[in-house]
Each structure stands twice: as C-alpha cells, then as structure tokens.
Design an enzyme around this catalytic site. Structure first.
Site, PDB file in Angstrom:
ATOM      1  N   ASP A 131     -65.476 -15.507  34.496  1.00 20.96           N
ATOM      2  CA  ASP A 131     -64.009 -15.456  34.529  1.00 20.96           C
ATOM      3  C   ASP A 131     -63.494 -16.586  33.640  1.00 20.96           C
ATOM      4  OD1 ASP A 131     -62.047 -14.361  37.330  1.00 20.96           O
ATOM      5  OD2 ASP A 131     -61.276 -15.129  35.411  1.00 20.96           O
ATOM      6  N   ASP A 158     -58.331 -14.092  32.639  1.00 24.24           N
ATOM      7  CA  ASP A 158     -57.300 -14.224  33.659  1.00 24.24           C
ATOM      8  C   ASP A 158     -55.908 -14.226  33.026  1.00 24.24           C
ATOM      9  OD1 ASP A 158     -55.766 -16.631  35.582  1.00 24.24           O
ATOM     10  OD2 ASP A 158     -56.683 -14.870  36.512  1.00 24.24           O
ATOM     11  N   GLU A 189     -56.943  -9.282  32.349  1.00 27.12           N
ATOM     12  CA  GLU A 189     -56.056  -9.051  33.506  1.00 27.12           C
ATOM     13  C   GLU A 189     -54.633  -9.110  32.974  1.00 27.12           C
ATOM     14  OE1 GLU A 189     -54.917 -10.902  37.875  1.00 27.12           O
ATOM     15  OE2 GLU A 189     -55.097 -12.190  36.098  1.00 27.12           O
ATOM     16  N   HIS A 226     -59.739  -9.994  44.522  1.00 31.70           N
ATOM     17  CA  HIS A 226     -59.553 -11.172  45.385  1.00 31.70           C
ATOM     18  C   HIS A 226     -58.080 -11.527  45.565  1.00 31.70           C
ATOM     19  CE1 HIS A 226     -59.268 -12.342  41.276  1.00 31.70           C
ATOM     20  NE2 HIS A 226     -58.683 -13.472  41.641  1.00 31.70           N
ATOM     21  N   ASP A 227     -57.185 -10.740  44.931  1.00 30.75           N
ATOM     22  CA  ASP A 227     -55.731 -10.964  45.054  1.00 30.75           C
ATOM     23  C   ASP A 227     -55.056  -9.851  45.848  1.00 30.75           C
ATOM     24  OD1 ASP A 227     -55.458 -12.089  41.585  1.00 30.75           O
ATOM     25  OD2 ASP A 227     -55.841 -13.231  43.419  1.00 30.75           O
TER      26      ASP A 227
HETATM   27  O1  TEU Z   1     -53.843 -13.450  39.196  1.00 32.50           O
HETATM   28  C1  TEU Z   1     -52.720 -13.131  38.467  1.00 32.50           C
HETATM   29  C2  TEU Z   1     -51.615 -12.688  39.266  1.00 32.50           C
HETATM   30  O2  TEU Z   1     -50.652 -12.254  38.773  1.00 32.50           O
HETATM   31  C3  TEU Z   1     -51.693 -12.932  40.667  1.00 32.50           C
HETATM   32  O3  TEU Z   1     -50.744 -13.845  40.891  1.00 32.50           O
HETATM   33  C4  TEU Z   1     -51.438 -11.699  41.425  1.00 32.50           C
HETATM   34  O4  TEU Z   1     -50.568 -10.872  40.872  1.00 32.50           O
HETATM   35  C5  TEU Z   1     -50.855 -12.058  42.704  1.00 32.50           C
HETATM   36  O5  TEU Z   1     -51.608 -12.984  43.272  1.00 32.50           O
HETATM   37  C6  TEU Z   1     -50.822 -10.843  43.562  1.00 32.50           C
HETATM   38  O6  TEU Z   1     -50.088 -11.219  44.623  1.00 32.50           O
HETATM   39  C7  TEU Z   1     -54.783 -14.237  38.516  1.00 32.50           C
HETATM   40  C8  TEU Z   1     -55.955 -14.469  39.442  1.00 32.50           C
HETATM   41  O7  TEU Z   1     -56.534 -13.229  39.734  1.00 32.50           O
HETATM   42  C9  TEU Z   1     -55.411 -15.147  40.673  1.00 32.50           C
HETATM   43  O8  TEU Z   1     -56.401 -15.293  41.667  1.00 32.50           O
HETATM   44  C10 TEU Z   1     -54.884 -16.513  40.256  1.00 32.50           C
HETATM   45  O9  TEU Z   1     -54.283 -17.107  41.359  1.00 32.50           O
HETATM   46  C11 TEU Z   1     -53.851 -16.348  39.145  1.00 32.50           C
HETATM   47  O10 TEU Z   1     -54.249 -15.468  38.111  1.00 32.50           O
HETATM   48  C12 TEU Z   1     -53.651 -17.683  38.469  1.00 32.50           C
HETATM   49  O11 TEU Z   1     -54.808 -18.036  37.761  1.00 32.50           O
END
Ligand code: TEU
Length: 547
Positions: A98, A199, A248, A322-323
């Site tokens: 990542d 990311d 992403e 994971h989000d």
């Molecule tokens: O996530 C990007 C993102 O937009 C997230 O904020 C997501 O949309 C949100 O959490 C959903 O509720 C990436 C990573 O996947 C995330 O874990 C990180 O916190 C974020 O970027 C910042 O690096």
C-alpha cells in the site's frame, strides 16, 4: 513465477493489525501472514494486498507514514517482509504494498523539517497557506471531520490535512518531492514487491485554494494535473515492469477512471471507485441510518461495468475493505446462521461474475459479520471517534449514534480475524487491540474448512472459475431487469462462451424472470437443487457455450 494475465488475478486484502498475531502483543504481524500462506493457497488467490506496514505513529493505523523505508516494528522487520515475499513467491502468490503518497504523518522527517521555517528546503513539500487565527485559508472539510486546515503557530501558517490533523497533504507541484517519491517506490520494486495499491491517489493534484459551497472536494478530486503526475509516476517507477497497480479513487468519475486505466495512457492498471458503497448514505450522509437502495446499487454497478468495459478501462470489483462495514451484515442478512451463509454466498456469486479484478477482504471469505459493538469505548477508529464527538456536539442522542456506528464505522471490518473457537478466536495469545466479534465460536476458519458447504468453498470455486473460464475475465457485460426490486441479473459474453448470473437479494421466494432462459450448465449455486422459484437469497452462475 508463471506469468499470468494480471486481469485473471484475484486479490486478498490483509489488514495486518487484525490478521494474525505471533508475538502475543495483541496486534497482528508479518510473521502471522507467513504462517497462513497455505490458507491463501487453499483459497487460490493470486495476490496479497497488505495495508501499510511502514513506520507510523498509527493514528490512522498506518495511513500516517513517518518513514516509507522502514517496517513498523510492531509488524516485524524488513527481514520478515523479505521472507514473506520469498515464501509467497514459492507458492506462486504475489505481494502488493500500500503506497500512501497524498499525505505523510506529521512525524515524518520531511514535515518536521517543513514546520521549522518558511524557507526550509522541505517547506514546499507540503501545502502551507496564510490565514488568520480563527479564519483558515478555505472552508474545506477534512474527511475525518472538522476544517481541513491545521494552524501552526511556529510559522503562523496553516497546513492542509484532508484526513487527520497528523496527516499533512503533500505538495505534488514540488518536483523534488515527486523525485523522492519515485525513489521510494523504486526501492520497494527492487525489494521484490509485485504490485501497489495507491491510497487516495486521485487527490494529489490540488486546484484553486478558494472557499467551496460544499466540503471542497471539487478543488482537489481528480485535480488538474492528476493524470500528468500518474503518467510521470508510471514512467519513473513501475511502468515497464511486471507490477500490478490499482488506485483508490475517492469520489471520482467514469471519465477520469477510463483515463486512469487506459493502457495507452500509461497511468494505472485498475481503479477502485466507491459509488456502489454509498447506497445506504441517505442524501449522501454517511453518518445516518438507512437501508441500502438495491435499484441504485444495481444501477451504479452496471453503469461502471458497461462504461469501463466499452471504454477499455478496468475496475477493481469489491464489496469490502478496511474502511467499509461487513457486506453480509450490510447488503445480506446475518440474523440467522442459515441466512448468513445463504446471503454471504449470494453476494460472492453476484460480485465475482462481474468484469474486473475481484478483491476479497480478510474474513469476507468466511462470512464475518459486523461486531455490533454497544459502547463507544469499544471503538478505535479515528474517523468513527471524531464522528461520535461531532454528532454529540450537534446534540444527537448517544444511543442513536451508537446505532449508526454499528452499521457504518470502519471498525466493523477491523475486528480480529476469526481463526478458530479458542480464546480471542485464535488471533492472539495476548489482549487484542480491538475486541473480537462475539460470534467467533460459530464463524471461524476452522469451522469453515471443515464444512464443505461453507462460504469459504464458494469463494474458492469462484476463484478457480475465474482462472479457468475466459468469459469471466474478457466477456462483455449485459445487464437485465434493472428495475426488478428483487433480482440482480446480468450476462457475460466472450466469443462462443456466455455466463449468466441471477441473484435474489431478498429473504423471500421470487418467481424466475419470464423472458430469461436459464439454460446451460450451473457452475455454482448456493442451493444444491433447483425449484421452479428462486428461494431466499438464491443465486446461480450458469455457463453457456454456442454449438
Ligand atoms: O481511504 C480513503 C477514504 O476516502 C476513506 O476516508 C474512506 O472513504 C472513508 O473512510 C470511508 O468512510 C484511504 C484509506 O483506505 C483509509 O484507511 C485512510 O484512512 C485514508 O485513505 C487516509 O489515508
């Protein structure tokens, strides 16, 4: 390692902190991943995507990197990572890292230097702007709540932070910064990794720094130079190498994603978009309770399937990461074991018949559910804890907020992997950093492997079919019955092969669609037999071949 068309590959996403702990620290580690390589072989996946394992104060669980070149000791060492690469490669499994290059931790040396003075060499590695003590440069909102600018009295300026206060956005206008980023990525390519997940990489090009009528996304999402930067990144690092890449793309568009993934443009192989995972955001509001809009879910999935297919783009296809909350609790039914298994398999069949690169998030393959936490002290996620205090400040009732978090929080997918029915689900000998879901006695890998009818074997079969049957990779996409309130139906066609997927998203019997002939060989279903109606959550993948 045998070269396979990357487009036939399936990726398994690992959240190392919650995967498998070999030290008793209560947090997972890289040796814990090495320990499970046979499990990945049995499942049949081609790539393992590890969320960040670099040096980090872990305020955002690693997405706040303080040293890109060092492995965070809590996850292990570079030697462990090297061993993981070697042993995974021996099994024909590839490793994706990542890469977080929209921002760094404010504990990164670059930021520490940048903060010292306005003429520091690293000042321009970040985005500093004037403002007054109570008037930030713009009214943009952070994605984790609050204003997106953080004041620094040392130099009486604000720095941009689209995420946490301890995650400062990098200034990609700065050529030295870009050079340093490319050197870092080339370091990991030389180290032996096989792919990268980038990311929020569509946020790296910021436009005008002016106030917005909304949260400000229009000034930094798919920004003016984003394609130029991604092309430069490609040419200076992975472009000419056997490295699979996925970006992403937060709040992006089909037009931009066709450009990001057009092979002629030398940017990325594939992209994640999240529009299909906002169908339970009433009025676009994440922090609210709502059932998902099934018709909108189908409309969005098929819009991206058809447009990216016809435009020569390439999607990452996924329900979980994971989000996001657990899909079987979100779009399926986890109220009874029978419905958890039926709807878990239905969602797998519905997704894995689509065109693109499938991503399976740890625990999805055994149907792990949201943990249904009841108290705020059970949560760990910075975004969720911020949301709790912001909603309380707005006067929202605490128990209502807890109901919202139980469906929307990112912690829903961050509880420890459930390996068996022993203490802490076999995740750790120590005290887990976040509680294990209390359904682990029933829902765990050991049980899943012992039960030939478990969700695990549906994923195993879907992965094998994607490797064996070309239409699943190369076939065009034809949506059907888009206004049907119960069924998700589409076909894939490639040369003389065709696949039809029919999935009943409802907990009730539904008649077979009149004008749809379900002729052909049933490759996979979540019921062992066929009836003249579709039973609750019944799903079929039917194969056809022209004579
Ligand atoms: O996530 C990007 C993102 O937009 C997230 O904020 C997501 O949309 C949100 O959490 C959903 O509720 C990436 C990573 O996947 C995330 O874990 C990180 O916190 C974020 O970027 C910042 O690096």
């Amino acid at each position: 390692m045998a070269s396979m068309d990357w487009r036939k590959s399936v990726v398994y996403q690992i959240y190392p902190k919650s995967f498998n702990d070999t030290t008793g620290s209560g947090e997972g580690d890289i040796r814990g991943i090495i320990e499970k390589l046979d499990y990945f072989s049995k499942l049949g996946v081609d790539y393992l995507w590890l969320t960040p394992v670099y040096e980090s104060p872990m305020n955002d669980n690693g997405y706040d990197i303080s040293d890109y070149y060092e492995v965070n000791p809590q996850f292990g060492s570079k030697e462990d990572l090297k061993e993981l690469l070697e042993k995974a490669h021996e099994k024909g499994i590839r490793i994706m890292m990542d890469i977080v290059i929209n921002h760094t931790s404010t504990e990164h040396q670059w930021f520490i230097e940048s903060k010292k003075s306005k003429d520091n060499k690293y000042r321009d590695y970040y985005i500093w702007k004037d403002g007054t003590y109570d008037q930030p440069p713009t009214n943009w909102e952070s994605k984790f709540g609050g204003n997106a600018w953080n004041y620094d009295k040392q130099t009486n300026q604000y720095y941009l932070r689209l995420f946490d206060i301890t995650q400062a956005d990098l200034n990609w206008e700065n050529e030295d910064l870009r050079r340093d980023i490319y050197d870092m990525i080339n370091y990991w390519i030389d180290f032996g990794v096989d792919g990268f997940r980038f990311d929020v990489v569509n946020l790296i090009s910021k436009g005008e720094f002016v106030d917005s009528d909304g949260p400000g996304k229009e000034f930094y999402t798919d920004g003016p130079k984003v394609h130029e930067y991604l092309n430069e990144l490609n040419r200076n690092t992975f472009g000419d190498k056997d490295i699979m890449t996925v970006g992403e793309m937060s709040s992006t568009t089909i037009d931009h994603c066709l450009k990001y993934t057009d092979p002629e443009r030398n940017e990325l192989n594939s992209v994640f978009n999240f529009h299909h995972l906002k169908v339970d955001y009433p009025g676009g509001e994440k922090w609210a309770l709502a059932n998902f809009d099934f018709l909108e879910l189908k409309r969005i999935l098929m819009e991206w399937q058809v447009a990216m297919d016809e435009g020569g783009g390439w999607n990452a296809i996924f329900w979980c990461n994971h989000d996001q909350p657990r899909v079987v609790s979100r779009f399926g039914n986890d109220e009874t074991e029978e419905n958890r298994v039926l709807s878990g398999k239905m969602l797998a069949i519905a997704l894995h018949g689509l065109k693109g690169t499938p991503y399976i998030y740890q625990g999805e393959e055994i149907g792990m559910t949201n943990p249904a936490f009841k108290r705020i002290d059970q949560y760990r996620d910075v975004e969720s804890l911020n949301a709790y205090s912001i909603l309380r400040d707005k006067g929202m009732d605490a128990s209502h907020i807890m109901d919202i978090l139980a469906t929307k929080s990112r912690d829903n997918s961050r509880t420890p992997m459930q390996w068996d029915d022993s203490l802490h689900a076999g995740f750790t000998e120590g005290e887990p950093w976040i509680e294990v879901s209390d359904r682990y006695q029933k829902i765990n890998v050991t049980h899943a492997l012992e039960d030939e009818h478990s969700i695990f074997y549906t994923y195993q079969k879907l992965i094998r079919l994607r490797h064996e049957i070309d239409v699943l990779t190369y076939g065009s996409v034809e949506p059907y019955l888009m206004d049907d309130e119960n069924l998700f139906v589409y076909t894939r066609i490639h040369e003389d092969e065709s696949i039809m997927v029919i999935a009943n998203f409802r907990n009730k019997e539904v008649p077979y669609p009149e004008n749809i002939s379900v002729e052909g060989e049933i490759l996979l279903s979540n019921y062992d037999d066929r009836k003249d109606v579709l039973r609750p959550y019944e799903a079929l993948m039917v194969y056809g071949q022209d004579e």
